[in-house]
Design an enzyme around this catalytic site. Structure first.
Site, mmCIF file in Angstrom:
data_model
loop_
_atom_site.group_PDB
_atom_site.id
_atom_site.type_symbol
_atom_site.label_atom_id
_atom_site.label_comp_id
_atom_site.label_asym_id
_atom_site.label_seq_id
_atom_site.Cartn_x
_atom_site.Cartn_y
_atom_site.Cartn_z
ATOM 1 N N ASN A 8 10.310 10.042 -9.190
ATOM 2 C CA ASN A 8 9.402 8.924 -8.904
ATOM 3 C C ASN A 8 8.140 9.154 -9.730
ATOM 4 O O ASN A 8 7.278 9.944 -9.349
ATOM 5 C CB ASN A 8 9.098 8.909 -7.405
ATOM 6 C CG ASN A 8 8.198 7.758 -6.998
ATOM 7 O OD1 ASN A 8 7.723 7.005 -7.836
ATOM 8 N ND2 ASN A 8 7.953 7.634 -5.707
ATOM 9 N N ARG A 88 13.122 5.940 -9.423
ATOM 10 C CA ARG A 88 12.517 4.793 -8.745
ATOM 11 C C ARG A 88 11.855 3.940 -9.821
ATOM 12 O O ARG A 88 10.972 4.414 -10.542
ATOM 13 C CB ARG A 88 11.469 5.285 -7.751
ATOM 14 C CG ARG A 88 10.803 4.148 -7.063
ATOM 15 C CD ARG A 88 9.801 4.619 -6.052
ATOM 16 N NE ARG A 88 9.227 3.462 -5.396
ATOM 17 C CZ ARG A 88 8.191 3.523 -4.596
ATOM 18 N NH1 ARG A 88 7.615 4.667 -4.336
ATOM 19 N NH2 ARG A 88 7.733 2.438 -4.036
ATOM 20 N N HIS A 176 8.855 -2.173 -2.273
ATOM 21 C CA HIS A 176 9.242 -1.256 -1.189
ATOM 22 C C HIS A 176 10.680 -1.511 -0.741
ATOM 23 O O HIS A 176 11.061 -1.152 0.380
ATOM 24 C CB HIS A 176 8.337 -1.401 0.059
ATOM 25 C CG HIS A 176 6.983 -0.811 -0.107
ATOM 26 N ND1 HIS A 176 5.880 -1.356 0.490
ATOM 27 C CD2 HIS A 176 6.541 0.262 -0.793
ATOM 28 C CE1 HIS A 176 4.806 -0.647 0.192
ATOM 29 N NE2 HIS A 176 5.191 0.342 -0.594
ATOM 30 N N GLY A 203 2.008 2.387 4.565
ATOM 31 C CA GLY A 203 1.524 3.616 3.911
ATOM 32 C C GLY A 203 0.259 3.260 3.174
ATOM 33 O O GLY A 203 -0.419 2.299 3.539
ATOM 34 N N ASN A 204 -0.044 4.017 2.143
ATOM 35 C CA ASN A 204 -1.202 3.670 1.319
ATOM 36 C C ASN A 204 -0.970 2.297 0.687
ATOM 37 O O ASN A 204 -1.845 1.454 0.645
ATOM 38 C CB ASN A 204 -1.372 4.765 0.273
ATOM 39 C CG ASN A 204 -2.753 4.793 -0.285
ATOM 40 O OD1 ASN A 204 -3.707 4.299 0.333
ATOM 41 N ND2 ASN A 204 -2.864 5.313 -1.469
ATOM 42 N N GLY A 205 0.262 2.088 0.210
ATOM 43 C CA GLY A 205 0.733 0.737 -0.105
ATOM 44 C C GLY A 205 1.467 0.252 1.140
ATOM 45 O O GLY A 205 2.115 1.061 1.800
ATOM 46 N N ARG A 234 -5.968 -1.715 -1.972
ATOM 47 C CA ARG A 234 -5.636 -3.054 -2.480
ATOM 48 C C ARG A 234 -6.055 -4.132 -1.483
ATOM 49 O O ARG A 234 -5.969 -3.917 -0.277
ATOM 50 C CB ARG A 234 -4.122 -3.170 -2.709
ATOM 51 C CG ARG A 234 -3.643 -2.373 -3.903
ATOM 52 C CD ARG A 234 -2.133 -2.442 -4.018
ATOM 53 N NE ARG A 234 -1.581 -1.099 -4.016
ATOM 54 C CZ ARG A 234 -0.285 -0.823 -3.920
ATOM 55 N NH1 ARG A 234 0.601 -1.783 -3.817
ATOM 56 N NH2 ARG A 234 0.122 0.428 -3.926
ATOM 57 N N GLY A 324 3.581 6.487 6.040
ATOM 58 C CA GLY A 324 2.486 7.353 6.518
ATOM 59 C C GLY A 324 1.777 6.884 7.769
ATOM 60 O O GLY A 324 1.680 7.618 8.758
ATOM 61 N N ASN A 328 2.948 7.951 11.763
ATOM 62 C CA ASN A 328 2.039 8.957 12.336
ATOM 63 C C ASN A 328 0.916 8.436 13.211
ATOM 64 O O ASN A 328 0.357 9.202 13.999
ATOM 65 C CB ASN A 328 1.404 9.768 11.195
ATOM 66 C CG ASN A 328 2.441 10.524 10.402
ATOM 67 O OD1 ASN A 328 3.190 11.318 10.958
ATOM 68 N ND2 ASN A 328 2.521 10.242 9.114
ATOM 69 N N GLU A 375 12.989 7.187 1.040
ATOM 70 C CA GLU A 375 13.374 6.448 -0.171
ATOM 71 C C GLU A 375 14.176 7.327 -1.122
ATOM 72 O O GLU A 375 15.101 6.865 -1.789
ATOM 73 C CB GLU A 375 12.107 5.923 -0.872
ATOM 74 C CG GLU A 375 11.454 4.791 -0.100
ATOM 75 C CD GLU A 375 9.993 4.588 -0.431
ATOM 76 O OE1 GLU A 375 9.188 5.491 -0.099
ATOM 77 O OE2 GLU A 375 9.646 3.560 -1.010
HETATM 78 P P1 ADP Z 1 2.310 6.063 -0.133
HETATM 79 O O1 ADP Z 1 2.182 4.576 -0.085
HETATM 80 O O2 ADP Z 1 1.337 6.720 -1.039
HETATM 81 O O3 ADP Z 1 3.745 6.570 -0.264
HETATM 82 P P2 ADP Z 1 2.442 7.215 2.546
HETATM 83 O O4 ADP Z 1 3.547 6.429 3.135
HETATM 84 O O5 ADP Z 1 2.671 8.669 2.265
HETATM 85 O O6 ADP Z 1 1.799 6.504 1.291
HETATM 86 O O7 ADP Z 1 1.198 7.088 3.518
HETATM 87 C C1 ADP Z 1 -0.002 7.755 3.247
HETATM 88 C C2 ADP Z 1 -1.068 7.212 4.157
HETATM 89 O O8 ADP Z 1 -0.671 7.346 5.528
HETATM 90 C C3 ADP Z 1 -2.379 7.989 4.076
HETATM 91 O O9 ADP Z 1 -3.188 7.507 3.033
HETATM 92 C C4 ADP Z 1 -2.987 7.703 5.418
HETATM 93 O O10 ADP Z 1 -3.756 6.519 5.294
HETATM 94 C C5 ADP Z 1 -1.823 7.417 6.337
HETATM 95 N N1 ADP Z 1 -1.617 8.411 7.394
HETATM 96 C C6 ADP Z 1 -0.898 9.551 7.367
HETATM 97 N N2 ADP Z 1 -0.970 10.199 8.558
HETATM 98 C C7 ADP Z 1 -1.756 9.429 9.355
HETATM 99 C C8 ADP Z 1 -2.225 9.524 10.716
HETATM 100 N N3 ADP Z 1 -1.889 10.550 11.517
HETATM 101 N N4 ADP Z 1 -3.025 8.547 11.166
HETATM 102 C C9 ADP Z 1 -3.370 7.501 10.394
HETATM 103 N N5 ADP Z 1 -2.963 7.349 9.131
HETATM 104 C C10 ADP Z 1 -2.175 8.303 8.616
#
Ligand code: ADP
Length: 389
Positions: A8, A88, A176, A203-205, A234, A324, A328, A375
């Protein structure tokens, strides 16, 4: 046993996993970061986590280094053990499935770079680097867009003059897809009765997908991954006239405007604290008002999109949280579900706090789940399927 590499590549990073089949076990995984600078960081996890700073600067050098490294570390005894590589790839245009890479596929990914300028070119570098080093190794392109090719025109068209669709291919593509497809597969295996799914990849995205009987019906990202939900940096959907207004206001180039919309907005832009939701929640808990508003804005978008998709699906069997934030953050899940009370959604606080697989209460009219996305495994499975064909 087959060993499959999953790659990736991002603009300044390259994530990798080596996965064994048929057991579907991760043998090693890691990430190169700060690619493009004078030196880069490598983190590789095999038995234990190792970190290195290496005096290399390109994606191609990173891949060559990685292939030597896995032999040196005894992760493979020779590179012949690797039977395929899955990449990817952000944009696959109208390709409904993953594809074995040949010259035509490379040319197509290249052509689609105009739609995904910060992703497709760098995905191609990964592909070409493997070709240069291991010319005979089968490579597969797994597109973020493929899963959404089942979306109908009334959802994928924009109300622009029609020629921009026919001549310029401007339409909703969605992204995604590999993650949304993975969740669909997991649910099909575990809960075959669940047909109407709203999958929230937060996630971040971030994007949400409405899925009926295994098929994507609608999704929140659009022509680009900038659309839909508010994200880490974004904007998500905004009034498009803001863009032209900003161009005049800042006397800015398209690159500068893209930078504002992609990198300076979202949680980071509104809160002024961080793109990371953990930091924004912490700031809100300490009384930071902008952080609190940013969270409420995000919750609004997520809840509104879920509600809309219940209409698109003409019902709902399960809402799933993944990635993310989704996997979580019990706080974000709780806040979203509270906004859905009117639809008969109710969560079980204990289960939610434990990140349990199902977090709805016994009274809830909708199943609410938390499933970790994967993924990389989905990509590796597509590679195995295509090289076995
Ligand atoms: P990406 O889109 O980069 O693959 P991820 O799916 O790994 O992102 O998600 C990363 C994001 O998840 C982090 O930037 C954060 O905002 C969020 N995150 C991770 N753990 C937690 C948590 N315990 N509480 C809130 N947000 C979280």
């Amino acid at each position: 046993m087959k060993k499959i590499f999953v790659i990736n590549s991002g603009s300044s990073s390259l994530k990798f996993q080596l996965i064994s089949f048929p057991k579907e076990e991760v043998i090693c995984k890691g990430i190169f970061e700060r690619i493009g600078e004078e030196s880069m960081d490598l983190t590789i996890k095999y038995k234990e986590k190792i970190k290195e700073v290496i005096d290399l600067s390109t994606h191609k050098e990173a891949i060559a280094y990685l292939l030597n490294k896995i032999v040196d570390m005894g992760i493979v005894s020779s590179l012949d053990e690797i039977k395929g590589v899955g990449h990817r790839v952000a944009h696959g245009g109208s390709a409904p499935k993953s594809q074995l890479i040949d010259d035509d596929v490379i040319e197509k990914i290249n052509r689609l770079s105009i739609f995904a300028p910060s992703h497709n070119p760098v995905n191609l570098i990964g592909i070409k680097s493997f070709r240069d080093i291991l010319a005979d190794l089968p490579q597969v392109a797994v597109y973020d867009t493929s899963f959404h090719q089942t979306i109908k025109p009334e959802y994928y068209l924009y109300p622009l003059p029609y020629k921009y669709f026919t001549e310029n291919k401007i339409r909703k593509y969605g992204f995604h897809g590999t993650s949304h497809k993975y969740i669909t597969h997991i649910l099909k295996e575990k809960e075959p009765k669940i047909k109407k799914i709203i999958n929230c990849h937060l996630g971040n995205g971030a994007s949400i997908c409405a899925i009926n009987n295994g098929k994507s019906v609608n999704t929140s990202m659009g022509f680009t991954p900038l659309a839909g939900l508010m994200m880490g940096t974004r904007t998500g959907d905004i009034d498009p006239a803001i863009v032209t207004y900003l161009m005049g206001l800042e006397n800015a180039t398209t690159e500068q405007i893209d930078n504002i919309l992609y990198k300076k907005s979202g949680f980071l832009g509104v809160s002024g604290v961080s793109n990371d939701v953990r930091n924004v929640i912490e700031a809100a808990d300490e009384g930071n008002e902008r952080a609190e508003i940013a969270i409420k804005m995000f919750i609004n978008r997520v809840a509104q999109t879920i509600a809309t998709y219940i209409i698109d699906l003409e019902g709902i069997d399960a809402v799933i949280f993944t990635a993310g934030i989704g996997e979580n953050s019990s706080k974000i899940r709780k806040m979203v579900c509270e906004r859905l009370t009117v639809l008969g959604v109710e969560i079980d606080e204990n289960k939610n706090n434990q990140n349990a697989e199902w977090i709805h209460s016994s009274k809830s009219r909708v199943n609410i789940g938390v499933i970790a996305t994967n993924e990389e495994l989905m990509i590796a499975k597509d590679v195995v399927a295509l090289i076995n064909d």
